[in-house]
Design an enzyme around this catalytic site. Sequence first.
Site, PDB file in Angstrom:
ATOM      1  N   SER A 136       0.845  -1.184   0.000  1.00 40.72           N
ATOM      2  CA  SER A 136       0.000   0.000   0.000  1.00 40.72           C
ATOM      3  C   SER A 136       0.879   1.232   0.000  1.00 40.72           C
ATOM      4  O   SER A 136       2.000   1.207   0.534  1.00 40.72           O
ATOM      5  CB  SER A 136      -0.888   0.011   1.253  1.00 40.72           C
ATOM      6  OG  SER A 136      -1.562   1.243   1.398  1.00 40.72           O
ATOM      7  N   TYR A 149      -2.204  -1.014  10.256  1.00 41.61           N
ATOM      8  CA  TYR A 149      -2.331  -1.341   8.833  1.00 41.61           C
ATOM      9  C   TYR A 149      -1.086  -0.877   8.091  1.00 41.61           C
ATOM     10  O   TYR A 149      -0.500  -1.632   7.299  1.00 41.61           O
ATOM     11  CB  TYR A 149      -3.577  -0.691   8.245  1.00 41.61           C
ATOM     12  CG  TYR A 149      -3.707  -0.943   6.769  1.00 41.61           C
ATOM     13  CD1 TYR A 149      -4.193  -2.160   6.292  1.00 41.61           C
ATOM     14  CD2 TYR A 149      -3.330   0.011   5.835  1.00 41.61           C
ATOM     15  CE1 TYR A 149      -4.296  -2.415   4.931  1.00 41.61           C
ATOM     16  CE2 TYR A 149      -3.426  -0.228   4.472  1.00 41.61           C
ATOM     17  CZ  TYR A 149      -3.906  -1.438   4.030  1.00 41.61           C
ATOM     18  OH  TYR A 149      -4.000  -1.696   2.690  1.00 41.61           O
TER      19      TYR A 149
END
Length: 252
Positions: A136, A149
């Site tokens: 990401s 995350y």
Amino acid sequence: MDLSHRTVLIVGGTSGIGRELARRFAAAGSTVAVGGRNPQALAELAQEGFGTISIDVTDSACVEAARDAVLARYPELDTVVTMPGLMLLEDLRDPAHYEAAATMIDTNLLGTIRVIDAFTPHLLHRGAGTFVTVTSGIAFLPFPPMPTYAASKAAVHAYSEALRAQLDGTGVAVVELVPPAVATAGQEKVNPHALPLDDFAAEAMDLLSQTPTPREILVKGVLMHRWAERDGTYDALVTQRSQALTMLPGRS
């Protein structure tokens, strides 16, 4: 990477980016199977003509059983896309966040490792193939409301780099797909500037199809994240993104 005539397994591909990539690999001429935990989503994908497999990446025995089922049906499997991506908000002032943190590490990082470990012997035996890990932009430029995350995806990035080095010379490649915020499953609510899914998928597949395949698949929308430290914009961008802490309950 020649996107036609490949045999692809996408773990975590029952929705969003994974589901769209499955469709695009199939449209390019590849055979595609999708693994995930959502029975309804798997049934819908089966109706579209995809192979489906139930897999819980937090359960090693389940991952191994899924591998055996996949390889029995697709002995020519040459591409494994692993993209578990549980994303939860956390308030680090509240120790109760730990449960969410542990769950994300178990899913996003350890789940990725379990899948890679399960399929590495098969790809090594073939002497050719590709792992595609999915990280990401948040791995490189943290989004403060989602600290674990970000940490889990940064860890997958580092793991991908090490895996590539260890598999060098075996014929097995490691490609890292680095999405920015993409407008799927509520992302448009978190970030109104999220990249449309079709735009992301088209650009990502175009990059994947290049020869040689880039080590990192970086669409234009993620470059500001990936190179923030190099470009000297990191501190300012983290400060800007910290404004989103108002999303957390009790913050303003």
